[in-house]
Design a protein around this motif. Sequence first.
Motif, PDB file in Angstrom:
ATOM      1  N   ARG A 146       5.843   2.650  17.007  1.00  8.92           N
ATOM      2  CA  ARG A 146       5.269   4.183  17.089  1.00  8.92           C
ATOM      3  C   ARG A 146       6.303   5.243  15.926  1.00  8.92           C
ATOM      4  O   ARG A 146       6.071   6.191  14.982  1.00  8.92           O
ATOM      5  CB  ARG A 146       4.712   4.631  17.844  1.00  8.92           C
ATOM      6  N   LEU A 149       7.473   3.960  13.050  1.00  9.45           N
ATOM      7  CA  LEU A 149       6.320   4.852  11.749  1.00  9.45           C
ATOM      8  C   LEU A 149       6.876   5.613  11.057  1.00  9.45           C
ATOM      9  O   LEU A 149       6.553   6.433  10.069  1.00  9.45           O
ATOM     10  CB  LEU A 149       5.146   3.982  12.377  1.00  9.45           C
ATOM     11  N   ILE A 150       6.950   6.390  12.422  1.00 12.17           N
ATOM     12  CA  ILE A 150       7.044   8.078  12.199  1.00 12.17           C
ATOM     13  C   ILE A 150       7.889   8.429  10.708  1.00 12.17           C
ATOM     14  O   ILE A 150       7.748   9.212   9.880  1.00 12.17           O
ATOM     15  CB  ILE A 150       7.471   9.171  12.964  1.00 12.17           C
ATOM     16  N   LEU A 155       5.914  10.978   8.502  1.00 10.93           N
ATOM     17  CA  LEU A 155       4.972  11.206   9.568  1.00 10.93           C
ATOM     18  C   LEU A 155       5.318  12.301   9.845  1.00 10.93           C
ATOM     19  O   LEU A 155       5.922  12.883  10.475  1.00 10.93           O
ATOM     20  CB  LEU A 155       3.905   9.909  10.545  1.00 10.93           C
ATOM     21  N   ASP A 157       2.671  12.905  13.160  1.00 11.28           N
ATOM     22  CA  ASP A 157       2.204  12.349  14.037  1.00 11.28           C
ATOM     23  C   ASP A 157       1.656  10.917  13.974  1.00 11.28           C
ATOM     24  O   ASP A 157       1.588  10.343  12.568  1.00 11.28           O
ATOM     25  CB  ASP A 157       1.125  13.345  14.632  1.00 11.28           C
ATOM     26  N   CYS A 158       1.966   9.836  15.154  1.00 11.27           N
ATOM     27  CA  CYS A 158       2.037   8.738  14.824  1.00 11.27           C
ATOM     28  C   CYS A 158       1.178   8.387  16.385  1.00 11.27           C
ATOM     29  O   CYS A 158       1.881   8.077  17.220  1.00 11.27           O
ATOM     30  CB  CYS A 158       2.548   7.521  14.633  1.00 11.27           C
ATOM     31  N   ARG A 159      -0.568   7.685  16.228  1.00 13.82           N
ATOM     32  CA  ARG A 159      -1.080   7.847  17.743  1.00 13.82           C
ATOM     33  C   ARG A 159      -0.763   6.312  17.768  1.00 13.82           C
ATOM     34  O   ARG A 159      -1.950   5.350  16.346  1.00 13.82           O
ATOM     35  CB  ARG A 159      -1.722   9.006  18.622  1.00 13.82           C
ATOM     36  N   GLN A 198      -6.248  11.077   9.368  1.00 14.19           N
ATOM     37  CA  GLN A 198      -5.824  10.402   9.750  1.00 14.19           C
ATOM     38  C   GLN A 198      -5.874   9.189   8.673  1.00 14.19           C
ATOM     39  O   GLN A 198      -7.085   9.285   8.989  1.00 14.19           O
ATOM     40  CB  GLN A 198      -6.374  10.112  11.571  1.00 14.19           C
ATOM     41  N   PHE A 213      -3.100   1.708  14.766  1.00 11.20           N
ATOM     42  CA  PHE A 213      -2.096   2.619  15.042  1.00 11.20           C
ATOM     43  C   PHE A 213      -2.708   4.002  13.926  1.00 11.20           C
ATOM     44  O   PHE A 213      -3.149   3.694  12.675  1.00 11.20           O
ATOM     45  CB  PHE A 213      -0.597   2.004  14.132  1.00 11.20           C
ATOM     46  N   LEU A 215      -2.409   7.266  11.661  1.00 10.25           N
ATOM     47  CA  LEU A 215      -0.913   8.003  11.450  1.00 10.25           C
ATOM     48  C   LEU A 215      -1.765   9.593  11.031  1.00 10.25           C
ATOM     49  O   LEU A 215      -2.684   9.572   9.927  1.00 10.25           O
ATOM     50  CB  LEU A 215      -0.664   7.177   9.746  1.00 10.25           C
ATOM     51  N   THR A 216      -0.838  10.264  10.682  1.00 10.15           N
ATOM     52  CA  THR A 216      -0.976  11.513  10.489  1.00 10.15           C
ATOM     53  C   THR A 216       0.232  12.207  10.046  1.00 10.15           C
ATOM     54  O   THR A 216       1.394  12.857  10.157  1.00 10.15           O
ATOM     55  CB  THR A 216      -1.027  12.493  11.871  1.00 10.15           C
ATOM     56  N   ALA A 232       5.503  -0.911   7.020  1.00 10.74           N
ATOM     57  CA  ALA A 232       4.671  -0.729   7.604  1.00 10.74           C
ATOM     58  C   ALA A 232       3.507  -1.782   8.470  1.00 10.74           C
ATOM     59  O   ALA A 232       3.652  -2.002   9.609  1.00 10.74           O
ATOM     60  CB  ALA A 232       3.923   0.760   7.431  1.00 10.74           C
TER      61      ALA A 232
END
Length: 252
Positions: A146, A149-150, A155, A157-159, A198, A213, A215-216, A232
Amino acid sequence: MRTSLRDAVAMAAALLAPFLMALVLLPLRTSLTHTNLALLLVVVVVAVSALGNRFAGALAALSAAAWFDFFHTEPYQSFHIQDRADVETAVLLLLVGLAVSQLSARARVLRRVAVSDAEHLERVHAVSRLVRSGGCSADELVERIREDLIALLDLRDCRFEPGAESAADRLPRLEPDGSLRVEGWIWDMDRQGWPDGQTELWAVAQGRCQGIFLLTPAPGVVPASPEARLVAVDLAGLAALALAGQTDLSQP
């Protein structure tokens, strides 16, 4: 598109450096040939091009040609040139400066691509080693991915939602080939940037989605390159392998 501090400094140098060099060379304009003076100004163009982008290099070439004309050709302190040889020297200075600026900019791009590719490869290798070694739990690995990826996609944010179902195609989705699908259509990220809100990135292993995931992207961020998007996808796949309990990466 955001302008980096380095490019801003290079643009300022493109305007000022040739002017300053032309001033420094004033005491030498009677002892050096115009060809040698022009070559010294080309050195400034090369330096600016190495520092900045192709636009800074082109601007430096134009500036060098203009100040060579103004300070080092007769009549002095005028942009008019009387001697044909001086006209040819000024034109060659401009053409060589433009060519050098393009070559330097191209070399800078290739160097940046090489560095990015090496960083991408190292990210995948580092996570692969963790998966193989079992040096951390699946949750810890997902958290590591995570964070990767940011950084990789720039990014905000990434959740991660384990075992989550897709939002019924309501959210854009990053596909296994690195393309972006929005409501059934392929989205042109290079031209349109990230879509609003997202974006989903599925963590898939053995044909099963182990989680998603979300992605923001940061507002106004430069779109991720196709290579970064493929990395990614690979990282998400490694997360899925860990969640599925598969550590042998040679298995499908």
